[in-house]
Write a protein that holds these residues in place. Structure first.
Motif, PDB file in Angstrom:
ATOM      1  N   ASN A  27     -12.425   7.062 -24.444  1.00  0.00           N
ATOM      2  CA  ASN A  27     -12.852   7.202 -23.061  1.00  0.00           C
ATOM      3  C   ASN A  27     -11.406   7.500 -22.391  1.00  0.00           C
ATOM      4  OD1 ASN A  27     -15.543   6.515 -22.989  1.00  0.00           O
ATOM      5  ND2 ASN A  27     -15.050   4.402 -23.440  1.00  0.00           N
ATOM      6  N   GLN A  28     -10.300   7.964 -22.969  1.00  0.00           N
ATOM      7  CA  GLN A  28      -9.178   8.165 -22.175  1.00  0.00           C
ATOM      8  C   GLN A  28      -9.397   9.672 -21.477  1.00  0.00           C
ATOM      9  OE1 GLN A  28      -6.004   6.243 -22.900  1.00  0.00           O
ATOM     10  NE2 GLN A  28      -7.828   5.031 -22.813  1.00  0.00           N
ATOM     11  N   ARG A  29      -8.509   9.740 -20.476  1.00  0.00           N
ATOM     12  CA  ARG A  29      -8.466  10.829 -19.809  1.00  0.00           C
ATOM     13  C   ARG A  29      -7.560  11.932 -20.118  1.00  0.00           C
ATOM     14  NH1 ARG A  29      -9.395  14.382 -15.346  1.00  0.00           N
ATOM     15  NH2 ARG A  29      -7.722  15.054 -14.370  1.00  0.00           N
ATOM     16  N   VAL A  30      -7.934  12.873 -21.124  1.00  0.00           N
ATOM     17  CA  VAL A  30      -6.878  13.349 -21.940  1.00  0.00           C
ATOM     18  C   VAL A  30      -7.115  14.900 -22.004  1.00  0.00           C
ATOM     19  CG1 VAL A  30      -8.839  13.506 -23.882  1.00  0.00           C
ATOM     20  CG2 VAL A  30      -6.084  13.689 -24.627  1.00  0.00           C
ATOM     21  N   LEU A  31      -6.073  15.781 -21.999  1.00  0.00           N
ATOM     22  CA  LEU A  31      -5.867  16.962 -21.900  1.00  0.00           C
ATOM     23  C   LEU A  31      -5.214  17.886 -23.313  1.00  0.00           C
ATOM     24  CD1 LEU A  31      -5.901  19.891 -20.534  1.00  0.00           C
ATOM     25  CD2 LEU A  31      -3.526  19.089 -19.725  1.00  0.00           C
ATOM     26  N   GLY A  32      -5.802  18.727 -23.874  1.00  0.00           N
ATOM     27  CA  GLY A  32      -5.184  19.409 -25.005  1.00  0.00           C
ATOM     28  C   GLY A  32      -4.617  20.700 -24.769  1.00  0.00           C
ATOM     29  N   ILE A  33      -3.590  20.968 -25.189  1.00  0.00           N
ATOM     30  CA  ILE A  33      -2.933  22.339 -24.634  1.00  0.00           C
ATOM     31  C   ILE A  33      -2.523  23.132 -25.872  1.00  0.00           C
ATOM     32  CG2 ILE A  33      -0.824  23.747 -23.475  1.00  0.00           C
ATOM     33  CD1 ILE A  33      -0.794  21.187 -21.563  1.00  0.00           C
ATOM     34  N   ASP A  34      -2.644  24.447 -26.195  1.00  0.00           N
ATOM     35  CA  ASP A  34      -2.396  25.264 -27.306  1.00  0.00           C
ATOM     36  C   ASP A  34      -1.836  26.581 -26.618  1.00  0.00           C
ATOM     37  OD1 ASP A  34      -2.719  24.801 -30.460  1.00  0.00           O
ATOM     38  OD2 ASP A  34      -2.534  26.914 -29.770  1.00  0.00           O
ATOM     39  N   ARG A  35      -0.958  27.330 -27.318  1.00  0.00           N
ATOM     40  CA  ARG A  35      -0.386  28.484 -26.805  1.00  0.00           C
ATOM     41  C   ARG A  35      -1.328  29.550 -27.468  1.00  0.00           C
ATOM     42  NH1 ARG A  35       5.022  30.167 -28.118  1.00  0.00           N
ATOM     43  NH2 ARG A  35       5.499  28.095 -27.406  1.00  0.00           N
ATOM     44  N   PHE A  36      -2.092  29.152 -28.411  1.00  0.00           N
ATOM     45  CA  PHE A  36      -3.422  29.999 -28.902  1.00  0.00           C
ATOM     46  C   PHE A  36      -4.767  29.827 -28.434  1.00  0.00           C
ATOM     47  CE2 PHE A  36       0.797  30.673 -31.685  1.00  0.00           C
ATOM     48  CZ  PHE A  36       0.994  31.940 -31.171  1.00  0.00           C
ATOM     49  N   ARG A  37      -5.603  30.121 -29.376  1.00  0.00           N
ATOM     50  CA  ARG A  37      -6.920  29.651 -29.047  1.00  0.00           C
ATOM     51  C   ARG A  37      -7.462  29.147 -30.216  1.00  0.00           C
ATOM     52  NH1 ARG A  37     -10.777  30.210 -25.081  1.00  0.00           N
ATOM     53  NH2 ARG A  37      -9.217  31.000 -23.709  1.00  0.00           N
ATOM     54  N   PRO A  38      -7.315  27.807 -30.520  1.00  0.00           N
ATOM     55  CA  PRO A  38      -7.540  27.223 -31.981  1.00  0.00           C
ATOM     56  C   PRO A  38      -8.985  27.167 -32.130  1.00  0.00           C
ATOM     57  CG  PRO A  38      -6.950  25.614 -30.439  1.00  0.00           C
ATOM     58  CD  PRO A  38      -6.775  26.749 -29.678  1.00  0.00           C
ATOM     59  N   GLN A 169     -14.452  18.052 -26.128  1.00  0.00           N
ATOM     60  CA  GLN A 169     -15.107  18.253 -24.872  1.00  0.00           C
ATOM     61  C   GLN A 169     -16.268  17.618 -24.426  1.00  0.00           C
ATOM     62  OE1 GLN A 169     -14.277  22.783 -26.127  1.00  0.00           O
ATOM     63  NE2 GLN A 169     -13.896  22.716 -23.905  1.00  0.00           N
ATOM     64  N   LYS A 170     -17.159  17.309 -25.276  1.00  0.00           N
ATOM     65  CA  LYS A 170     -18.427  16.764 -25.036  1.00  0.00           C
ATOM     66  C   LYS A 170     -18.180  15.289 -24.507  1.00  0.00           C
ATOM     67  CE  LYS A 170     -21.343  19.571 -27.973  1.00  0.00           C
ATOM     68  NZ  LYS A 170     -22.427  19.624 -28.999  1.00  0.00           N
ATOM     69  N   LEU A 171     -17.235  14.721 -24.791  1.00  0.00           N
ATOM     70  CA  LEU A 171     -16.807  13.529 -24.463  1.00  0.00           C
ATOM     71  C   LEU A 171     -16.192  13.427 -23.315  1.00  0.00           C
ATOM     72  CD1 LEU A 171     -16.129  12.065 -28.096  1.00  0.00           C
ATOM     73  CD2 LEU A 171     -18.025  11.167 -26.706  1.00  0.00           C
ATOM     74  N   GLY A 172     -15.956  14.490 -22.777  1.00  0.00           N
ATOM     75  CA  GLY A 172     -14.813  14.558 -21.441  1.00  0.00           C
ATOM     76  C   GLY A 172     -13.409  15.280 -21.405  1.00  0.00           C
ATOM     77  N   ALA A 173     -12.863  15.473 -22.669  1.00  0.00           N
ATOM     78  CA  ALA A 173     -11.525  16.203 -23.125  1.00  0.00           C
ATOM     79  C   ALA A 173     -11.612  17.581 -22.182  1.00  0.00           C
ATOM     80  CB  ALA A 173     -11.154  16.015 -24.375  1.00  0.00           C
ATOM     81  N   HIS A 174     -10.496  17.582 -21.550  1.00  0.00           N
ATOM     82  CA  HIS A 174     -10.235  18.976 -21.136  1.00  0.00           C
ATOM     83  C   HIS A 174      -9.188  19.792 -21.931  1.00  0.00           C
ATOM     84  CE1 HIS A 174     -10.846  17.594 -16.684  1.00  0.00           C
ATOM     85  NE2 HIS A 174     -11.683  17.238 -17.590  1.00  0.00           N
ATOM     86  N   LEU A 175      -9.293  21.149 -22.080  1.00  0.00           N
ATOM     87  CA  LEU A 175      -8.511  22.057 -22.772  1.00  0.00           C
ATOM     88  C   LEU A 175      -7.694  23.221 -21.858  1.00  0.00           C
ATOM     89  CD1 LEU A 175     -10.919  23.023 -25.834  1.00  0.00           C
ATOM     90  CD2 LEU A 175      -9.079  21.214 -25.617  1.00  0.00           C
ATOM     91  N   ALA A 176      -6.414  23.494 -22.257  1.00  0.00           N
ATOM     92  CA  ALA A 176      -5.898  24.566 -21.689  1.00  0.00           C
ATOM     93  C   ALA A 176      -5.212  25.396 -22.738  1.00  0.00           C
ATOM     94  CB  ALA A 176      -4.648  24.088 -20.846  1.00  0.00           C
ATOM     95  N   LEU A 177      -6.028  26.484 -23.181  1.00  0.00           N
ATOM     96  CA  LEU A 177      -5.905  27.555 -24.189  1.00  0.00           C
ATOM     97  C   LEU A 177      -5.000  28.525 -23.781  1.00  0.00           C
ATOM     98  CD1 LEU A 177      -9.373  27.137 -26.240  1.00  0.00           C
ATOM     99  CD2 LEU A 177      -7.204  25.637 -26.284  1.00  0.00           C
ATOM    100  N   ASP A 178      -4.580  29.159 -24.750  1.00  0.00           N
ATOM    101  CA  ASP A 178      -3.646  30.545 -24.346  1.00  0.00           C
ATOM    102  C   ASP A 178      -2.646  30.075 -23.372  1.00  0.00           C
ATOM    103  OD1 ASP A 178      -4.896  32.400 -26.145  1.00  0.00           O
ATOM    104  OD2 ASP A 178      -6.664  32.239 -24.649  1.00  0.00           O
ATOM    105  N   THR A 179      -1.948  28.962 -23.603  1.00  0.00           N
ATOM    106  CA  THR A 179      -1.003  28.377 -22.528  1.00  0.00           C
ATOM    107  C   THR A 179       0.105  28.075 -22.995  1.00  0.00           C
ATOM    108  OG1 THR A 179      -2.896  27.473 -21.154  1.00  0.00           O
ATOM    109  CG2 THR A 179      -0.904  26.658 -20.769  1.00  0.00           C
ATOM    110  N   VAL A 180       1.406  28.528 -22.713  1.00  0.00           N
ATOM    111  CA  VAL A 180       2.569  28.094 -23.211  1.00  0.00           C
ATOM    112  C   VAL A 180       3.234  27.469 -22.462  1.00  0.00           C
ATOM    113  CG1 VAL A 180       4.752  29.421 -23.957  1.00  0.00           C
ATOM    114  CG2 VAL A 180       2.753  30.517 -24.334  1.00  0.00           C
ATOM    115  N   ILE A 181       3.341  26.174 -22.930  1.00  0.00           N
ATOM    116  CA  ILE A 181       4.469  25.066 -22.221  1.00  0.00           C
ATOM    117  C   ILE A 181       6.024  25.478 -22.431  1.00  0.00           C
ATOM    118  CG2 ILE A 181       5.151  22.737 -22.077  1.00  0.00           C
ATOM    119  CD1 ILE A 181       2.294  23.376 -21.202  1.00  0.00           C
TER     120      ILE A 181
END
Length: 384
Positions: A27-38, A169-181
């Motif tokens: 139940n953590q508010r969590v975001l996953g970021i990747d520079r590609f689309r895994p 994602q079904k548990l509430g995680a967010h994704l930011a794909l094709d995203t370069v930090i």
């Protein structure tokens, strides 16, 4: 508007996707970021199959992590009806007259046997003639000795990653794909991440970006990691492969590299995968997409010591990138003077089998702020 999360994960390969799933379960508010689309083929978490084994030749301290990983994958299979873990058995063998170091270990076979004995893992020890009778696929020398583990096998990396990301994602995680930090900055009470067009903040950040880690690290830490490209190729037998076909690892003779392989996977037109390792030629991670040369794949096949006939040339071949430490073990630790940033998954080429369990341990560390004992061997400070 800046979005804030309890944890942001940069890099969603083996360990990143597992950590995202485990944090979302808690139940953590969590975001996953990747520079590609895994799942994708730009790093080290691809190629249809990755070996898994419970007795770990790199050291007995790894075994509890992979044992837990098997349980997590089995639970995920039951939840999703996806096929992730295939316990087809595993044969590890080498020449008893002398082997080269493997993943930083001088006696890989002996360490594997010791780990099996320590953790009560079912196994058999086989001499050369017994291996010839049982596994006619391979050519064995008279001085070869083997270890067979029935619960070894392979996991499907792309399916494992996709399944964990989908469940997260079904548990509430967010994704930011094709995203370069572009930048990660730590302040007293948060970490700020910026891309070309967006900013996020987090209480903690997990860096699990494989070969792209170095761009986020201080110079004195960057030098701890080296990227080595590895070749994987698929070859089709002229006749159907033997039914008794385990995953295999051939421990190298001095001066050679480890060679390993897999049975044909369902739906792969009967082709079997063979792969090797080298730790002499390093590359920038951006060069990992270069296709293997014909010389590389021919050499791989010639050294595989297979006893059945194959069609000429591989059906296809790829590279993957190992991000490797000086002792070829993991680094999972908080960055010095930036303790809200947890560095994870420079796994030195033997991490996927452990990734599900590592994700659980890393999630525990983020929530409790106390390092789990199983992660103690992977401190960054050991390189000082």
């Amino acid at each position: 508007m800046v979005s804030h999360y309890e944890v942001i994960i940069v890099g969603l390969g083996a360990v990143g996707s597992a950590s995202l799933y485990q944090l979302a379960q808690r139940n953590q508010r969590v975001l996953g970021i990747d520079r590609f689309r895994p799942p994708h083929s730009h790093g080290s978490s691809h190629g249809q199959s990755r070996i898994t084994r419970l007795a770990i030749g790199e050291g007995a301290h790894y075994s509890p992590i992979v044992i837990r990983s098997h349980k997590i994958w089995q639970d995920l299979e039951a939840k999703t009806n996806h096929s992730l873990l295939h316990e087809v058995g595993g044969l590890i063998y080498g020449n008893t007259t002398g082997n080269g170091p493997t993943h930083g270990v001088e006696d890989f076979l002996g360490t594997t046997i010791a780990a099996a004995q320590k953790h009560g893992i079912e196994h058999e020890l086989l001499e050369a003639q017994a291996m010839r009778e049982r596994f006619p696929l391979f050519k064995f020398s008279d001085t070869d000795r083997g270890y067979y583990e029935p619960t070894a096998g392979y996991v499907c990396p792309e399916t494992c990653i996709d399944t964990q990301l989908t469940c997260a994602q079904k548990l509430g995680a967010h994704l930011a794909l094709d995203t370069v930090i572009d930048r990660i900055e730590q302040f007293d009470d948060h970490v700020r991440l910026t891309s070309a067009d967006q900013t996020w903040t987090a209480d903690q950040v997990i860096l699990s970006a494989g070969g792209w880690l170095k761009s986020f690290l201080p110079e004195n830490v960057q030098s701890t990691f080296t990227i080595y490209p590895q070749v994987q190729a698929w070859y089709r037998p002229q006749e159907p492969a033997p039914k008794n076909f385990p995953i295999f690892i051939r421990i190298p003779n001095p001066g050679d590299g480890m060679l390993y392989g897999f049975p044909p996977l369902p739906g792969d037109d009967g082709a079997m995968k063979v792969a090797s390792e080298q730790f002499t030629q390093s590359i920038p991670v951006t060069q990992n997409d270069v296709k293997p040369t014909r010389e590389e794949v021919d050499y791989l096949f010639e050294t595989a010591c297979l006893a059945i006939d194959f069609e000429p040339g591989p059906t296809h071949s790829i590279r993957c990138a190992y991000t490797v430490t000086p002792d070829q073990e993991f680094v999972i630790d908080r960055l010095p003077e930036r303790d809200r940033i947890l560095l994870a998954s420079p796994c030195s080429g033997h991490g996927f089998k452990h990734s599900a369990g590592l994700g659980e341990l890393i999630a525990t560390w983020c929530i409790t702020e106390e390092r789990p004992k199983l992660l103690a061997p992977f401190s960054l400070s050991r390189f000082k």
